[in-house]
Design an enzyme around this catalytic site. Structure first.
Site, PDB file in Angstrom:
ATOM      1  N   THR B 138      39.308  44.228  37.055  1.00  0.00           N
ATOM      2  CA  THR B 138      38.360  44.891  38.124  1.00  0.00           C
ATOM      3  C   THR B 138      39.084  46.329  38.520  1.00  0.00           C
ATOM      4  O   THR B 138      40.199  46.397  39.266  1.00  0.00           O
ATOM      5  CB  THR B 138      37.897  44.251  39.100  1.00  0.00           C
ATOM      6  OG1 THR B 138      36.977  43.062  38.538  1.00  0.00           O
ATOM      7  CG2 THR B 138      36.948  45.055  40.164  1.00  0.00           C
ATOM      8  N   GLY B 177      43.509  38.683  42.452  1.00  0.00           N
ATOM      9  CA  GLY B 177      44.037  37.687  43.279  1.00  0.00           C
ATOM     10  C   GLY B 177      45.322  37.420  43.117  1.00  0.00           C
ATOM     11  O   GLY B 177      45.929  37.810  41.904  1.00  0.00           O
ATOM     12  N   GLU B 421      32.415  37.040  38.842  1.00  0.00           N
ATOM     13  CA  GLU B 421      32.080  36.551  37.543  1.00  0.00           C
ATOM     14  C   GLU B 421      30.769  36.860  37.295  1.00  0.00           C
ATOM     15  O   GLU B 421      29.957  36.045  36.637  1.00  0.00           O
ATOM     16  CB  GLU B 421      32.490  34.917  37.522  1.00  0.00           C
ATOM     17  CG  GLU B 421      33.671  34.469  37.883  1.00  0.00           C
ATOM     18  CD  GLU B 421      34.513  34.753  36.979  1.00  0.00           C
ATOM     19  OE1 GLU B 421      33.964  35.185  35.763  1.00  0.00           O
ATOM     20  OE2 GLU B 421      35.635  34.798  37.130  1.00  0.00           O
TER      21      GLU B 421
END
Lengths: 658, 658
Positions: B138, B177, B421
């Site tokens: 992303t 993350g 997701e």
């Protein structure tokens, strides 16, 4: 420089943004005063909210106290007074991030519930901040149902004192603002006992902390209730009372007094009290509920014209996400609702001013209607706006989930409004009780208050719409809303009667109808909101494109309600399936129309970048730059001991040596 | 001691709680294993979540790293392996509060996208934690639409390296993350350029931090993106690349390779990749979505039998709030949904296992159906469960708003599942595209996948229900759901065709139908969920009262869906208004029936008090005591400088001296 994707949206506005802002403010002069207040507050660094999203609960609280103290100075400097025209804009300009709001409630409760003597004693002390007040009503185990409060105040004739106690843990005061760490005094609501007899709930002024060193007074246990979803700046507190004695004069005694010998005397009418409660419910709508929704719309709509994703047409550049019908369908109805509720707020304010004048003339006739409308609209508006803010947040995807977007705080703040000042379901049931009563009265030919006269004229017609354009006629949709409200109220009244006639006890029958009673109360409020919006549009000046765009928003508000709740309109065949398809077509068409003015419509709310405090919603549309700059300031970008303690030993395979 | 108001609820259970727990776990042996894992984790103080609600983002992150590191040791101690039966319970027992989850994604992406040589090199390093991996897909300006990613990787034949760059700020990697502070390596997705030609998105292994001292590598700018609504324990990060060079071997090359001379070679089928995506969507349902809803139901329902408020019958004591119909109508449908989605999760898992076996046999026929179902159910379940958790939170009034209730964290966590997701609206539109295609095929008599064969058999009958009891027949309501799904899909297909035939371009026509396409996709999933629940109930053993109570929940799930969306069922007259009234009556009756078993039904979820981490929901019902004890530990009950700095000068009138 303004992001060209945002700038282009402003060039095609179909109306004068400045004129619409003035309309929302209630006139150009009000706009001028509001802007001056905002400018004065925002240019003062003490009031800055810049680091808010990085602060701990402790830091937020301290900042709120600092702002409250500084505000005293500021008001003096600026010549603002509590009765001046600037006053109502101060709190909004601070976005509510200020301490001692309960100090004002403390003062108001003394003014309303206290005797002249009590007012003369306490109000000057409070005004000069020689004490800090709070308001201790809610208990750990007791909220809305005041009669259930367990704190006791026993009158001791020997010493002429009340002895206050928290007999059980569920009786502990819980939630009062400013009480956890700041307040020196509070108004405690307790069950009054004299000579062993209970006289119900009464208010007592109790000192809880020393004026010298702020230590807790004897018999007092108090502190902060800890982390909440928002309101970190407020020290919501708990309070335990163990044989705390206050003099007889500390029971607020405008309406009831305990005389030295223990004689209990009731005096005057308490009706005005109910009016206070309804006033509070109405007064919170503007700052606590509409402002967050308007801010959320501003952020989400500006972001949606700057963010591009996927291609709408093959070969073209990625499309602005607001060009997708699904995105329009998320955001534009929220925008329409913000306007609808702004106008219903005006309607309620006016009604309440009228009510207040009547009450001063000792005419209490309007009270039931005011109570029903304030309860119902408090519930409907807080619920609708909370859902709206959540939709705005989710419509911004991942970035909406970042605190830096401002949307999470708006959501967690507005969510509380569904709970405080009366839980929404309970409020809707109070409105429903009024509606059922009025429906029975109207059916029996008795007079009913103006907002419910429509219940007397039940019509059994059909919706006359013949094509989709007919659904842009306010008469058509207002009638439909009215029909649904009447049907739900009358059907539930019938069910209630049937149950009672079949032998079910009255309270059981009521409980068995409550899900439907809530629906009926909502339908009533929704009808009034649509009707009021349509009537407001009617009265607007046609100049500067204002009336036209407001008419579109009114249509959208009404048709969105139909589209989201088709069953209510289809149920008895008032609206046919074919008509529902027409309404849907008109609704979807409208989205594309209003989309063109979406940015000007949020610009008209006139929020400054500082007041939005959002990396997504600023007026220049420089979203990505701002997110990046802001993130770098986060305390999570300072060195953490995790590396030395854990990561390094893990990577160097020396963990076993730990 | 257990609060008697909670204890009494357990004495009247109509079924065996232990048997239901075993059913949910997939057998008594699974229950035993799960409990052993939970016991081992919860008895270890390193894994404690006790102070979680008081911690800052920095503290949460550090604790998550500590836990992740300690988990390695724990697994070794306990003899747990990644392929053992205990493994799937570990993450759940930790409530997801652990770092290095992206390290696993890093490994999986190498295993799936890497060549054998790459796997042989990197997987052992990762397994031994000689590096910490992340996954950088992303970007600030790009999410779901992968083709729009802007990061570039230019092949330099001279040095046999790829040169990676972030050409614009919107191209910065954002959200990954473990990347903000922990990772040493990451898989970067970038547009591949060779000799000036763009070959689209490819994955590259990039080292971002020194293995020696963890400093950022040359050309790398990285850090933490700052505060979020939840996931404080994760260091979601940003990453800027400036002429970062990686060797040719670092492009993951199972499917595509750049040869030394720059020749681009594509090899093998990438179809399996799509399957990975669908697997992830299904795998998150259980731990990330159902568990939070089940926890929220447990907390809210236990609290609702302990909290008493107002009187249901005059003269009696205050009533348990769960005895109010409105409270039942809030909570019990969420409970029914938790069970419905648990069973649909089983259904999806089974379907995917079957799909996986087929794919291993190089049969990709099931892929479109699997993709459509995983997308649709990911969206429908996350949306439904998020709304459910919010309802639970609000149903607990003020206490639900306290972080100590555990509900705010559950809400802010589950909310993210609507976004990550695959954003829900986009996923539903993918399902809709599949449905429209299948509907067209079925109409043309072509074969369609099993889950959509019903589209071929469009019936134009009417609902045959004659009284309210008929609505407790699964055939009746399943048929009704099927009818609605077919109607919405076929009507939208017709609208789409009409638009195109009237000259609207295909992509515009699609956009103009998207609001209704989303409705159609939801209706399809809702139908499958109801049908699957009914079929599951059918197959349950009738012993121990399990089938009977599950039948009630199935009925409630189905009737709640009808009651909340009456328009869909009334629209074409399939269900008449009279039948809708019957369905409503059955629905409301059911609430009172299920209310009796509400506590046993949440007890069966078998959450420990530590895993609920809630002052409202603990198994002994001692709500008020626990809230009080917990609040006292809050850091806001330590001394704040606000007194000395602000309150004292204010109260002592020495502010001017400041």
């Amino acid at each position: 420089s303004v992001n060209p994707d945002l700038a282009s949206e402003r060039q095609t506005a179909s109306f004068s943004v400045e004129k619409l802002t003035a309309l929302l403010d209630g006139g150009a002069e009000q706009t001028r005063i509001r802007r001056a207040v905002v400018e004065a507050i925002e240019s003062d660094p003490v009031f800055s909210r810049e680091n808010q999203y990085f602060q701990t609960q402790n830091e937020r609280y301290e900042a709120a106290v600092r702002k409250a103290v500084h505000l005293q100075k500021k008001m003096h400097e600026m010549g603002w007074t509590e009765n001046g025209p600037e006053y109502k804009y101060i709190y909004r300009a601070l976005s509510g991030d200020v301490a001692f709001l309960l100090h004002r409630v403390f003062m108001r409760s003394i003014s309303v519930l206290g005797s002249d003597k009590q007012i003369a004693k306490w109000i000057p002390l409070a005004t000069q901040h020689k004490l800090i007040g709070s308001y201790a009503q809610t208990e750990l185990g007791h909220g809305t149902y005041l009669q259930g409060l367990e704190t006791t105040a026993v009158f001791d004739t020997a010493t002429q004192e009340f002895i206050l106690n928290t007999p059980k843990i569920s009786a502990m005061k819980w939630w009062p603002g400013d009480m956890g760490r700041s307040a020196t005094h509070t108004v405690v609501f307790a069950q009054l006992y004299v000579h062993g007899k209970c006289y119900g709930i009464h208010p007592f002024i109790v000192q809880i902390r020393s004026l010298q060193d702020h230590s807790l007074c004897p018999g007092i246990t108090a502190g902060d209730i800890g982390p909440k979803m928002n309101f970190e700046h407020i020290d919501n507190g708990y309070l335990l009372l163990k044989n705390v004695r206050v003099p007889r004069e500390n029971m607020l005694s405008k309406f009831c007094e305990v005389q030295p010998d223990g004689t209990y005397v009731r005096q005057g009418s308490q009706k005005i009290n109910y009016f206070t409660m309804t006033t509070v419910r109405i007064s919170l709508i503007s700052d606590e509920v509409l402002t967050p929704l308007m801010k959320a719309c501003t952020i989400a709509i500006r972001y949606s014209v700057v963010r591009r994703q996927s291609k709408l047409k093959p070969g073209e550049q990625e499309a602005k996400i607001l060009d997708y019908q699904t995105q329009q369908e998320k955001l534009l109805p929220q925008l329409a609702a913000a306007y609808a509720f702004h106008f219903i707020n005006d309607y309620l304010q006016e009604l309440f001013n009228r009510g207040y004048r009547e009450i001063q003339r000792k005419n209490f006739d309007m009270l039931p209607e005011l109570h029903a409308l304030s309860s119902g609209f408090k519930a409907v508006i807080t619920q609708h706006c909370t859902a709206g803010v959540e939709i705005c947040l989710r419509a911004c995807g991942g970035h909406g989930y970042s605190m830096l977007s401002g949307l999470p705080s708006l959501y967690t703040k507005i969510l509380a409004s569904c709970i405080y000042e009366g839980e929404n379901t309970i409020l809707l049931l109070q409105t429903a009780r009024f509606l059922i009563k009025c429906f029975m009265a109207a059916s029996a030919g008795q007079p009913v208050p103006p907002s419910v006269t429509y219940l007397a004229a039940v019509k059994h017609g059909k919706c006359p719409a013949k094509n989709k354009l007919d659904f842009l006629s306010p008469d058509i949709y207002t009638e439909a809303y009215q029909h649904v409200a009447v049907r739900l109220i009358s059907n539930t009244a019938a069910k209630l009667q049937d149950l009672i006639q079949s032998g079910v006890k009255k309270h059981d029958a009521w409980n068995q109808c409550t899900v439907q009673l809530v629906q009926a109360a909502k339908a009533h409020c929704h009808y009034i909101a649509v009707k009021n919006f349509a009537e407001t549009v009617e009265k607007l000046e046609t100049k500067a494109g204002i009336q036209k765009i407001m008419k579109h928003l009114c249509d959208l508000f009404a048709l969105h309600g139909i589209f989201s709740n088709t069953g209510a309109f289809l149920h008895d065949g008032y609206t046919s399936a074919a008509q529902m398809d027409m309404a849907t077509a008109s609704y979807l068409d409208l989205l594309a129309v209003i989309r063109k003015d979406a940015v000007p419509l949020v610009d008209a709310f006139d929020f400054t970048d500082k007041s939005l405090n959002s990396a997504l919603g600023s007026s220049d549309g420089q979203v990505y730059q701002r997110l990046y700059e802001w993130a770098q300031k986060s305390p999570t970008n300072q060195m953490s001991p995790a590396y030395e303690r854990y990561l390094k030993p893990l990577l160097h395979n020396t963990l076993s040596k730990l």
